[in-house]
Design an enzyme around this catalytic site. Sequence first.
Site, PDB file in Angstrom:
ATOM      1  N   ASN A   1       0.852  -1.183   0.000  1.00 14.54           N
ATOM      2  CA  ASN A   1       0.000   0.000   0.000  1.00 14.54           C
ATOM      3  C   ASN A   1       0.892   1.238   0.000  1.00 14.54           C
ATOM      4  O   ASN A   1       1.514   1.553   1.012  1.00 14.54           O
ATOM      5  CB  ASN A   1      -0.888  -0.036   1.267  1.00 14.54           C
ATOM      6  CG  ASN A   1      -1.703   1.227   1.444  1.00 14.54           C
ATOM      7  OD1 ASN A   1      -1.840   2.027   0.523  1.00 14.54           O
ATOM      8  ND2 ASN A   1      -2.261   1.399   2.631  1.00 14.54           N
TER       9      ASN A   1
ATOM     10  N   LYS B   1      -0.051   4.227  -0.178  1.00 11.91           N
ATOM     11  CA  LYS B   1      -0.734   5.373   0.442  1.00 11.91           C
ATOM     12  C   LYS B   1      -0.572   6.617  -0.440  1.00 11.91           C
ATOM     13  O   LYS B   1      -0.566   6.489  -1.656  1.00 11.91           O
ATOM     14  CB  LYS B   1      -0.205   5.606   1.859  1.00 11.91           C
ATOM     15  CG  LYS B   1      -0.143   4.322   2.690  1.00 11.91           C
ATOM     16  CD  LYS B   1       0.095   4.603   4.139  1.00 11.91           C
ATOM     17  CE  LYS B   1       0.296   3.286   4.881  1.00 11.91           C
ATOM     18  NZ  LYS B   1       0.214   3.421   6.310  1.00 11.91           N
TER      19      LYS B   1
ATOM     20  N   HIS C   1      -9.420   0.915   5.209  1.00  5.85           N
ATOM     21  CA  HIS C   1      -8.127   1.100   5.879  1.00  5.85           C
ATOM     22  C   HIS C   1      -8.328   2.027   7.080  1.00  5.85           C
ATOM     23  O   HIS C   1      -9.122   2.964   7.020  1.00  5.85           O
ATOM     24  CB  HIS C   1      -7.105   1.692   4.901  1.00  5.85           C
ATOM     25  CG  HIS C   1      -5.707   1.659   5.423  1.00  5.85           C
ATOM     26  ND1 HIS C   1      -5.247   2.577   6.350  1.00  5.85           N
ATOM     27  CD2 HIS C   1      -4.669   0.821   5.180  1.00  5.85           C
ATOM     28  CE1 HIS C   1      -3.994   2.292   6.648  1.00  5.85           C
ATOM     29  NE2 HIS C   1      -3.615   1.231   5.949  1.00  5.85           N
TER      30      HIS C   1
ATOM     31  N   GLU D   1      -6.684   4.387   8.151  1.00 11.79           N
ATOM     32  CA  GLU D   1      -6.451   5.815   7.857  1.00 11.79           C
ATOM     33  C   GLU D   1      -7.679   6.436   7.204  1.00 11.79           C
ATOM     34  O   GLU D   1      -7.978   7.615   7.405  1.00 11.79           O
ATOM     35  CB  GLU D   1      -5.193   5.965   6.982  1.00 11.79           C
ATOM     36  CG  GLU D   1      -3.941   5.712   7.809  1.00 11.79           C
ATOM     37  CD  GLU D   1      -2.732   5.254   7.023  1.00 11.79           C
ATOM     38  OE1 GLU D   1      -2.746   5.326   5.775  1.00 11.79           O
ATOM     39  OE2 GLU D   1      -1.767   4.805   7.669  1.00 11.79           O
TER      40      GLU D   1
ATOM     41  N   GLU E   1      -5.093  -5.379  10.742  1.00 19.28           N
ATOM     42  CA  GLU E   1      -4.091  -4.329  10.900  1.00 19.28           C
ATOM     43  C   GLU E   1      -4.338  -3.559  12.197  1.00 19.28           C
ATOM     44  O   GLU E   1      -5.153  -2.619  12.228  1.00 19.28           O
ATOM     45  CB  GLU E   1      -4.178  -3.339   9.736  1.00 19.28           C
ATOM     46  CG  GLU E   1      -3.914  -3.944   8.380  1.00 19.28           C
ATOM     47  CD  GLU E   1      -3.354  -2.894   7.426  1.00 19.28           C
ATOM     48  OE1 GLU E   1      -2.242  -3.090   6.951  1.00 19.28           O
ATOM     49  OE2 GLU E   1      -4.021  -1.873   7.192  1.00 19.28           O
TER      50      GLU E   1
ATOM     51  N   GLY F   1       2.768   1.885  10.748  1.00 16.76           N
ATOM     52  CA  GLY F   1       3.752   2.955  10.634  1.00 16.76           C
ATOM     53  C   GLY F   1       4.483   3.272  11.920  1.00 16.76           C
ATOM     54  O   GLY F   1       5.184   4.284  11.992  1.00 16.76           O
TER      55      GLY F   1
ATOM     56  N   SER G   1       3.702  -2.448  10.206  1.00 21.49           N
ATOM     57  CA  SER G   1       5.156  -2.444  10.415  1.00 21.49           C
ATOM     58  C   SER G   1       5.845  -3.740   9.991  1.00 21.49           C
ATOM     59  O   SER G   1       6.828  -4.160  10.608  1.00 21.49           O
ATOM     60  CB  SER G   1       5.479  -2.104  11.880  1.00 21.49           C
ATOM     61  OG  SER G   1       5.053  -0.780  12.174  1.00 21.49           O
TER      62      SER G   1
END
Length: 247
Positions: free
Chosen positions: A14, A16, A98, A100, A168, A174, A207
């Site tokens: 991904n 992003k 996701h 985010e 996730e 991250g 990660s």
Amino acid sequence: MVDRVTPRKLAAGNWKMNGLAAQIVEAQALARACPKPGVGVLLCPPATLLAPMAQALAGSAVALGGQDCHVAEKGAHTGDIAAAMLADAGASHVILGHSERRADHGETSAQVAAKLRSAWKAGLTAIVCLGETAEDRAAGRTLQVVGAQLTASLAEGADAANTVIAYEPVWAIGSGQTPTPEQIAEVHAFLRAHVPDAGMTLLYGGSVNPGNAAAIFAIPGVDGALVGGASLKAVDFGAIVAALEAA
Ligand code: PEP
């Protein structure tokens, strides 16, 4: 014929909101690094790069995906992108829900389920993301949260052919932090018991890097990974693909 017993192993990257045309060389390098992978290899670049990347990767084993799609097929939705547009640009997959997008755009699991139907209608395989926050885990409600997201995010008709699940943990994305193998195994076993099709591919995301990939892929029930930062460089993502092939 869809294999409903053995989940398909998948390494999905991904990108992003990263990547300009100049970075297409990384996708080409990845394709050269894994010409005939024994696992699925997928890159989800920003929508602006889908069509040129599809052209650059034509004939390679690297598939492409979008990072989101709108519920509607077309219409007055400035700035949004329809599933059919992603498919038209060369995508076979789309990431939905996701964390985010859930955080930045207030996306709900009900919206994710609606987007899932649009994705399938356009012929895309959906990668549905779910995961707990650090607060959820500290409060001991990880399985409750993940279970509720799973139930509400999957539309009727989800199966191993049209849907992949990515666990996730929000706190692992991250951050350089990953759950323990036992924590990942627990959630994956829970998901396997609750997905509508036991043959669904279940990814771990958060990660993952070349240094921890082999250990993560050795965890029972993990069929691959959704990778953010480490998918931007072909050398790193190629090493993750190799670790999945060896698992
Ligand atoms: C992600 O955004 O899906 C992700 C897993 O990111 P990272 O690998 O950078 O943690």
